[in-house]
Design an enzyme around this catalytic site. Structure first.
Site, PDB file in Angstrom:
ATOM      1  N   LYS A   1      50.037  46.630  37.503  1.00 25.43           N
ATOM      2  CA  LYS A   1      50.855  46.291  38.885  1.00 25.43           C
ATOM      3  C   LYS A   1      50.564  47.333  39.889  1.00 25.43           C
ATOM      4  CE  LYS A   1      52.590  42.492  39.538  1.00 25.43           C
ATOM      5  NZ  LYS A   1      52.055  41.916  39.739  1.00 25.43           N
TER       6      LYS A   1
ATOM      7  N   HIS B   1      45.470  43.628  43.959  1.00 27.45           N
ATOM      8  CA  HIS B   1      45.845  42.309  44.490  1.00 27.45           C
ATOM      9  C   HIS B   1      45.144  42.705  46.660  1.00 27.45           C
ATOM     10  CE1 HIS B   1      48.142  40.575  42.365  1.00 27.45           C
ATOM     11  NE2 HIS B   1      49.070  42.018  42.268  1.00 27.45           N
TER      12      HIS B   1
END
Length: 350
Positions: free
Chosen positions: A75, A93
């Site tokens: 992450k 992302h």
């Protein structure tokens, strides 16, 4: 020698890891150097990595790792604005126009590093080589059933957390459903042929919930889909993309319906192609659902890191899928790594 540095995760509620001790042993046997950071939260104990021959580093020491080390995490990094000089493997992302993603790319540009985004590790056909989809579907269905159970008792779903295993989750959820005294609900899964939908359907089956399984053939008409409103629970397991039909339009909020709980496992409320446009933001572990209608109630579950609820199983599954690609890290210019770097460079200048 290629040096892979497995960092500790720093995002709350994140206990997963993308490399198991067995995988680390395979990398070392193939001639790679592997460093694993200590972690106060990782679901897989450090001892297994030590026994596999990994070097051990202090938690969150990756910024001081040798410049040629490849930093591997899952992450996001802390958003502290520091330049990033290393090569990083993670879910960035950063390639879909997100504001935080643009800032991340600027950090790579400032430091001269490279992002190998796990979402964009693809084979020659464009198919992802590793994904957490199954356990996202499994956990997403579980939380949505928890929301339905809370409704039966006149409440709203409370906070959720990590489970030690799939069996622990199943036992706890079955007890919650039994405590309602109500018959099991009926659920419909869209995307049932994919990994996400398979996980969602498997959880429902384990709980004795009748499941209607739909995929592209059943939604090819483009809608409307009144069948969805006839089920108690709808689990969306199809990611938003151009051409995706709207499954539950806003007018459904005031329409006659049995539907009281939606699990948007795909969780893409900001997309222009969101097939569930009855809500506008992701939910969280502390507040798992958003109530979007009252009479009758309709709750939407849209947590964006669902596999973290089952960190052991999801880590083992994902790591097994990813290991063949990690074994090719000695040639970063070819294969999945070369394609991922090209994607990064395209967006870096975009």
């Amino acid at each position: 020698m290629t040096h892979l540095w497995v960092r500790a995760e720093q995002r709350p509620n994140e206990e997963r890891v993308g490399l198991t001790p067995d995988g680390a042993a395979a990398l070392i046997a193939a001639g790679l150097r592997v460093t694993v950071e200590e972690s106060s939260v990782r679901a897989i104990p450090l001892g297994g990595y030590r026994d596999a021959g990994c070097e051990i580093a202090p938690e969150n020491s990756w910024p001081d790792a040798p410049r040629d080390a490849i930093i591997f995490g899952l992450k996001e990094l802390p958003e502290d604005g520091t330049p990033l000089p290393h090569r990083h493997i993670m879910f960035g992302h950063a390639f879909k126009g997100q504001h935080s993603g643009r800032r991340l790319l600027e950090r790579f540009k400032a430091g001269g590093g490279t992002l190998y985004d796990l979402e964009y590790l693809v084979d020659e056909t464009g198919r992802r080589v590793a994904a957490f989809g199954y356990w996202a579907g499994y956990a997403g269905a579980a939380v949505t059933l928890k929301a339905w159970a809370a409704q039966q008792q006149g409440g709203i779903c409370g906070p959720v957390g990590v489970y030690a295993s799939k069996d622990a989750l199943n036992a706890a959820l079955a007890a919650e459903l039994d405590a309602t005294g109500a018959p099991r609900p009926r659920a419909i899964v869209i995307g049932a042929l994919g990994r996400v939908g398979t996980g969602a359907a498997d959880l429902c089956t384990a709980m004795g919930v009748e499941v209607t399984k739909w995929d592209m053939a059943e939604t090819a008409s483009g809608g409307p889909f009144p069948e969805l409103l006839a089920h108690d629970i709808f689990l969306n397991c199809i990611f938003a993309r151009p051409g995706t039909p709207v499954f539950v339009p806003r007018e459904a909020l005031s329409a006659p319906r049995a539907l009281t709980a939606i699990g948007d496992v795909a969780c893409d409320p900001d997309s222009d192609y969101n097939p569930v446009p009855v809500y506008d933001r992701a939910t969280s572990w502390d507040a798992p659902v958003l109530r979007v209608a009252e009479d009758p109630v309709l709750d939407v579950m849209a947590i964006d890191n669902l596999p973290s609820m089952l960190p052991v199983e999801s880590s083992q599954d994902y790591a097994a899928q990813l290991l063949p690609s990690l074994l090719t890290l000695t040639d970063l210019d070819a294969g999945v790594w070369g394609r991922a770097r090209a994607t990064f460079l395209d967006h870096l200048e975009g």
